[in-house]
Design an enzyme around this catalytic site. Structure first.
Site, PDB file in Angstrom:
ATOM      1  CB  ALA A 264       1.483   4.859   6.708  1.00  0.00           C
TER       2      ALA A 264
ATOM      3  CG  PHE B 186      -1.786  -1.160   1.499  1.00  0.00           C
ATOM      4  CD1 PHE B 186      -3.054  -1.153   0.613  1.00  0.00           C
ATOM      5  CD2 PHE B 186      -1.364  -2.511   1.681  1.00  0.00           C
ATOM      6  CE1 PHE B 186      -4.194  -2.139   0.743  1.00  0.00           C
ATOM      7  CE2 PHE B 186      -2.255  -3.503   2.079  1.00  0.00           C
ATOM      8  CZ  PHE B 186      -3.460  -3.205   1.351  1.00  0.00           C
TER       9      PHE B 186
ATOM     10  CB  VAL C 163       1.226  -0.076   4.999  1.00  0.00           C
ATOM     11  CG1 VAL C 163       0.796   1.403   5.179  1.00  0.00           C
ATOM     12  CG2 VAL C 163       0.280  -1.055   5.427  1.00  0.00           C
ATOM     13  CB  CYS C 164       4.944   3.138   1.856  1.00  0.00           C
ATOM     14  SG  CYS C 164       6.133   4.490   2.049  1.00  0.00           S
ATOM     15  CB  VAL C 165       7.046   3.384   7.535  1.00  0.00           C
ATOM     16  CG1 VAL C 165       8.038   3.714   6.691  1.00  0.00           C
ATOM     17  CG2 VAL C 165       6.747   4.003   8.802  1.00  0.00           C
TER      18      VAL C 165
END
Lengths: 129, 120, 112
Positions: free
Chosen positions: A83, A40, A78-80
């Site tokens: 996010a 994501f 999930v791309c930190v």
């Protein structure tokens, strides 16, 4: 047999891309092909927000992703950076930035884009939604 | 780690949203982890390549300055679609250096190699 | 909560991890102080990298990831300096992280 990965860059609820991605993921998992993982990025990180309340009439996509990950051991990455920018925080990120709320938890994982590079190196096909 | 070809298409203007910056971050991250990256600008994405931008005057970080550093990530040349330029009356001379203009044959050739394709 | 480095009787704002919030607050004497907090004594070899990373940021509006740092240094300073073993020996916690901090640059994105 092919190795697939899915990249989701669009937010849930504003169009049907999230649902399309989900049905595509299910189809791959129920075929002779394999799904390496789902990543994501951009507005796609909103899928990982655990505080989404689903109106009872509709399909609960957050729950759908969670079940899919647990049933098939399919990583939800999930791309930190994307996010945290949008207020989707794991316990670690909340602590790092002195925030009191946490809304990203397993089976979703906050990771770097480098993990996507690894995923892509293992995939024959990437499909973006 | 197997090296794959990853082609990234940037097709939106630079400042209406964060797609340009996101494409750039994506490109650098993939290259930093050993993947072969092609970066292609088409449609309104060609406006990202205009030289001498002053994004600070609209309170934005000028991420386009970073295109000149892509050579250190082995992302070179940067490709731009000739047809998109012509449709917008943008001359290749208006662009930053290090950009290769591709006509339709060139664009087709670029997509012949098996690859992952990501669009921003 | 605010985080600061006290330097020459002034408070310099940093993030929680010690990276300067304002790139223009930096000066060479402050670099010595940040390095000290990192447990590094700056040799001329360290300075070469710190200045290199800072110049890179000022030119391109971004800090170099390790791959780019290695290649750019190899091109400008030769292969004996443009390699990750050399850079990690100088900055054990990672050159992309530590050299940028000492150079007064923002914390590199976690995802790179």
């Amino acid at each position: 047999m092919a190795q697939f990965s899915i990249l989701i860059t669009s937010a849930p609820h504003i169009n049907d891309k999230g649902l399309s991605a989900f049905r595509f993921a299910q189809t791959v998992l129920n075929s002779e092909h394999q799904l390496q993982g789902i990543f994501f990025y951009q507005d796609g990180v909103h899928h990982a927000n655990a505080l989404q309340i689903n109106p009872s009439s509709g399909f609960d996509l957050y729950q759908g992703w969670t079940n899919l990950a647990l049933t098939h051991q399919c990583p939800l990455m999930v791309c930190v950076t994307a996010a945290t920018k949008r207020g989707v925080l794991s316990a670690n990120d909340a602590a790092d930035h002195d925030k009191t709320a946490v809304n990203l938890s397993a089976p979703f994982e906050a990771l770097g884009l480098g993990e996507l590079a690894v995923l892509l190196s293992q995939s024959d096909r990437l499909v973006q939604f | 780690m197997t090296q794959r070809h990853i082609t990234i298409i940037a097709q939106q203007g630079p400042y209406a949203n964060s797609a340009g910056q996101d494409a750039l971050d994506f490109a650098m991250a993939m290259a930093n982890f050993g993947q072969h990256v092609n970066l292609v600008f088409m449609h309104d994405g060609v406006f990202q390549l205009l030289a001498n931008q002053h994004a600070e005057s609209i309170f934005r970080k000028d991420f386009t300055k970073c295109f000149a550093a892509l050579t250190y990530y082995d992302i070179e040349p940067i490709y731009v679609c000739q047809r998109s330029l012509a449709a917008r009356n943008v001359s290749p001379n208006d662009l930053i250096v290090g950009v290769e203009t591709l006509d339709e044959v060139g664009m087709q050739a670029l997509f012949k190699t098996p690859q992952h394709l990501v669009t921003f | 909560m605010n985080h600061v480095i006290t330097f020459e009787n002034r408070h310099i704002d940093t993030d929680k991890f010690g990276y300067l919030l304002n790139v223009n607050d930096w000066q060479p004497e402050l670099a010595e102080k940040i390095a000290q907090l990192e447990g590094i004594e700056l040799s001329p070899a360290h300075w070469e990298v710190v200045n290199f990373v800072r110049d890179f940021y000022l030119e391109f509006n971004t800090s170099p990831a390790i791959r780019a740092l290695v290649k750019a240094m190899a091109l400008k300073l030769g292969a004996d300096k443009g390699n990750s073993r050399y850079l990690f020996r100088l900055f054990p916690d990672g050159p992309a992280k530590q050299a940028t901090k000492i150079a007064g640059l923002p914390k590199p994105a976690k995802c790179l």
